[in-house]
Write a protein that holds these residues in place. Structure first.
Motif, PDB file in Angstrom:
ATOM      1  N   THR A 161      62.110  56.494  38.423  1.00 13.71           N
ATOM      2  CA  THR A 161      61.186  55.594  37.731  1.00 13.71           C
ATOM      3  C   THR A 161      60.097  55.158  38.703  1.00 13.71           C
ATOM      4  N   VAL A 162      58.860  55.235  38.246  1.00 11.32           N
ATOM      5  CA  VAL A 162      57.702  54.917  39.085  1.00 11.32           C
ATOM      6  C   VAL A 162      56.991  53.694  38.508  1.00 11.32           C
ATOM      7  N   SER A 163      56.662  52.746  39.369  1.00  9.23           N
ATOM      8  CA  SER A 163      55.972  51.529  38.930  1.00  9.23           C
ATOM      9  C   SER A 163      55.179  50.970  40.107  1.00  9.23           C
ATOM     10  N   PHE A 164      54.421  49.936  39.845  1.00 13.08           N
ATOM     11  CA  PHE A 164      53.704  49.247  40.914  1.00 13.08           C
ATOM     12  C   PHE A 164      54.594  48.156  41.499  1.00 13.08           C
ATOM     13  N   VAL A 165      54.446  47.931  42.803  1.00 15.14           N
ATOM     14  CA  VAL A 165      55.175  46.831  43.438  1.00 15.14           C
ATOM     15  C   VAL A 165      54.697  45.512  42.849  1.00 15.14           C
ATOM     16  N   GLN A 166      53.391  45.378  42.692  1.00 14.16           N
ATOM     17  CA  GLN A 166      52.833  44.180  42.082  1.00 14.16           C
ATOM     18  C   GLN A 166      52.974  44.246  40.558  1.00 14.16           C
ATOM     19  N   ASN A 167      52.899  43.098  39.925  1.00 15.56           N
ATOM     20  CA  ASN A 167      52.905  43.035  38.463  1.00 15.56           C
ATOM     21  C   ASN A 167      51.479  43.285  37.969  1.00 15.56           C
ATOM     22  N   VAL A 168      51.235  44.495  37.458  1.00 14.15           N
ATOM     23  CA  VAL A 168      49.890  44.904  37.050  1.00 14.15           C
ATOM     24  C   VAL A 168      49.797  44.899  35.526  1.00 14.15           C
ATOM     25  N   SER A 169      48.773  44.192  35.000  1.00 14.88           N
ATOM     26  CA  SER A 169      48.572  44.124  33.553  1.00 14.88           C
ATOM     27  C   SER A 169      47.122  44.453  33.228  1.00 14.88           C
ATOM     28  N   VAL A 170      46.936  45.213  32.159  1.00 17.00           N
ATOM     29  CA  VAL A 170      45.600  45.533  31.647  1.00 17.00           C
ATOM     30  C   VAL A 170      45.555  45.018  30.213  1.00 17.00           C
ATOM     31  N   LEU A 171      44.743  43.969  29.970  1.00 15.13           N
ATOM     32  CA  LEU A 171      44.757  43.293  28.678  1.00 15.13           C
ATOM     33  C   LEU A 171      43.353  43.195  28.089  1.00 15.13           C
ATOM     34  N   ASP A 172      43.264  43.443  26.776  1.00 18.90           N
ATOM     35  CA  ASP A 172      41.995  43.259  26.072  1.00 18.90           C
ATOM     36  C   ASP A 172      41.790  41.778  25.796  1.00 18.90           C
ATOM     37  N   GLY A 173      40.528  41.360  25.763  1.00 19.28           N
ATOM     38  CA  GLY A 173      40.226  39.967  25.485  1.00 19.28           C
ATOM     39  C   GLY A 173      38.737  39.739  25.407  1.00 19.28           C
ATOM     40  N   ILE A 174      38.358  38.484  25.331  1.00 13.69           N
ATOM     41  CA  ILE A 174      36.950  38.082  25.334  1.00 13.69           C
ATOM     42  C   ILE A 174      36.686  37.389  26.666  1.00 13.69           C
ATOM     43  N   PHE A 175      35.705  37.873  27.399  1.00 13.93           N
ATOM     44  CA  PHE A 175      35.449  37.398  28.746  1.00 13.93           C
ATOM     45  C   PHE A 175      34.015  36.897  28.873  1.00 13.93           C
ATOM     46  N   PHE A 176      33.826  35.965  29.788  1.00 11.01           N
ATOM     47  CA  PHE A 176      32.471  35.549  30.105  1.00 11.01           C
ATOM     48  C   PHE A 176      31.747  36.719  30.750  1.00 11.01           C
ATOM     49  N   ALA A 177      30.511  36.901  30.401  1.00  7.02           N
ATOM     50  CA  ALA A 177      29.766  38.091  30.811  1.00  7.02           C
ATOM     51  C   ALA A 177      29.698  38.244  32.323  1.00  7.02           C
ATOM     52  N   ASP A 178      29.670  37.127  33.080  1.00  8.94           N
ATOM     53  CA  ASP A 178      29.543  37.244  34.528  1.00  8.94           C
ATOM     54  C   ASP A 178      30.835  37.698  35.211  1.00  8.94           C
ATOM     55  N   SER A 179      31.956  37.802  34.442  1.00 10.60           N
ATOM     56  CA  SER A 179      33.195  38.307  35.038  1.00 10.60           C
ATOM     57  C   SER A 179      33.406  39.789  34.727  1.00 10.60           C
TER      58      SER A 179
END
Length: 458
Positions: A161-179
């Motif tokens: 099993t392969v994974s990242f040591v860190q907890n990595v998340s990729v999430l859709d959302g609404i963000f302020f344009a400068d981020s």
């Protein structure tokens, strides 16, 4: 026509009171009829709420609740990274629906986003250990970069099993344009290095164990970093790796494998007063056993971090070896040493450690001032005491009953051949005789012609 007009006028004047009475009754009825017609026409038309943002119409809704829910949808998905806030500043007014179509709360939320793209935007955010790193409009490059990091460790084995040591998340959302950053910028970040590999230049007095300790790593890690099982030679000026490069994201993989492992046999030593001191005779040969282990191994960035035996099954039991040890010496019975050594000098420091068998450094060098006491590491009999100007220089060997210790480069010996010594007894003084570059004791532990790392005997 003239006569008719005259007739009506005369009639009205003649019946004035009657006309007033009729008007008082008929007038309200006429006005009521007109009012009913107007109200009926008005009620027959549909009305709605028009929502505008910065003067631009963004939708027509049936009721104000739709606008409130659309605002809630946006705020629930809005990601604030530095206490930023966003408020919907819309204008509303009643309009006739006519041929216009109303929108629901989700459609209105989308319309608000399209009209507000200078401030907030739908995007995909990257989080590492709960911390927001950045967002991109199109996550394709980001997802490809994350997949490439794991791909080199994926071999199709269902037991890995392969994974990242860190907890990595990729999430859709609404963000302020400068981020929101360029897609390629975030993809490059996740495959970058936080720091490069670390190296150390060997200095005078260094040894592998000391180098590992100086740099906060274990000796086994030092070996792994340099791709060796042992350091056969280590000289001043040599460069060794003491730290691996640290990527922005570390990849961990866990796999389970089955292996067969020898079970070492134990050795039972029995003293025999009919045999010469130091001689050994195998009375019963030892036989290794065999076991099968299911092992769970954890690797980080390709380097083994830990191994855990999940299950072990013994296939064959080992057979104990019995060894006879001679205790007879010049008419005396010598009991020999305990096998647990004491430090062989009164002070000093390790200037060079054990590297391996000859021609590598097969002992430990302990440096100290000229004349420092040299101590018998265990009880036994002196079997060799020589004064030379080469090799070990002035040195002696003590037989402990099955193993020997050697003390080299002394300035002077206080013992002679055949003398019994006790553990902790002063036997010599430190010097720099023979092949030596400074005051020190060269200390060896050996059994026959095989040298052992003294650290495992102390």
């Amino acid at each position: 026509y003239i006569n008719l007009k005259k007739y009506i006028k005369e009639g009205l004047e003649k019946h004035r009171d009657l006309a007033k009475t009729l008007y008082s009754y008929v007038g309200p009825l006429v006005m009521a009829s007109i009012f009913c017609l107007v109200v009926g026409f008005t009620l027959s038309r549909e009305y709605a709420i028009q929502v505008s943002l910065d003067g631009e119409e963004i939708g027509v809704i049936n009721n104000y609740t739709v606008l409130k829910n659309a605002d809630k949808i946006i705020k629930n998905k809005l990601v604030s990274t530095d206490e930023q806030t966003w408020e919907l500043n819309s204008d509303i007014k009643m309009v006739s629906l006519g041929r216009k179509e109303t929108v629901n709360e989700r459609q209105l939320a989308n319309n608000i986003l399209q009209a507000s793209d200078e401030n907030i935007i739908e995007a995909t955010g990257l989080y590492v250990d709960g911390q927001f790193i950045g967002a991109v409009k199109d996550p394709t490059l980001l997802n490809n970069a994350l997949a490439s990091l794991k791909a080199s460790y994926e071999n199709g084995d269902p037991n890995r099993t392969v994974s990242f040591v860190q907890n990595v998340s990729v999430l859709d959302g609404i963000f302020f344009a400068d981020s929101v950053v360029p897609d390629q910028q975030l993809a490059d970040l996740v495959v970058s290095e936080v720091s490069g590999a670390k190296y150390y230049t060997v200095a005078s007095g260094d040894n592998p164990w000391g180098i590992a300790a100086k740099n906060g790593i274990t000796y086994s890690t030092l070996l792994a970093l340099n791709g060796v099982s042992e350091f056969k030679s280590l000289f001043v000026g040599d460069v060794v790796q003491v730290g691996a490069s640290v990527p922005f994201l570390q990849v961990k993989y866990v796999e389970r494998t089955t292996r067969q492992v020898d079970i070492p046999y134990t050795v039972k030593e029995e003293k025999d007063k009919t045999m010469t001191l130091g001689t050994r005779k195998v009375a019963q040969a030892g036989v290794k056993g065999l076991k099968e282990e299911l092992v769970e191994s954890v690797y980080v960035d390709g380097m083994l971090q830990s191994e855990t035996v999940v299950q072990s099954t013994v296939l064959s039991q080992p057979v104990q070896e019995i060894v006879k040890i001679g205790t007879y010496w010049n008419g005396q019975i010598i009991e020999g040493g305990s096998g647990k050594l004491t430090w062989p000098t009164a002070g000093g420091y390790v200037s060079r450690g054990f590297v391996g068998q000859y021609p590598a450094h097969n002992g430990v060098d302990i440096a100290g001032p000229y004349g420092t006491y040299i101590i018998a590491a265990d009880s036994g009999v002196v079997t060799k005491a020589l004064y030379t100007n080469v090799g070990y220089g002035v040195y002696c060997i003590i037989e402990h009953g099955g193993y020997q210790t050697l003390y080299g480069h002394c300035s002077r010996l206080l013992v002679s051949v055949g003398q019994q010594v006790q553990k902790g007894q002063i036997i010599a003084y430190m010097g720099s005789t023979g092949n030596s570059t400074g005051n020190h004791l060269h200390f060896e532990v050996k059994r026959g012609n095989v040298r052992y790392n003294p650290y495992s005997w102390f």
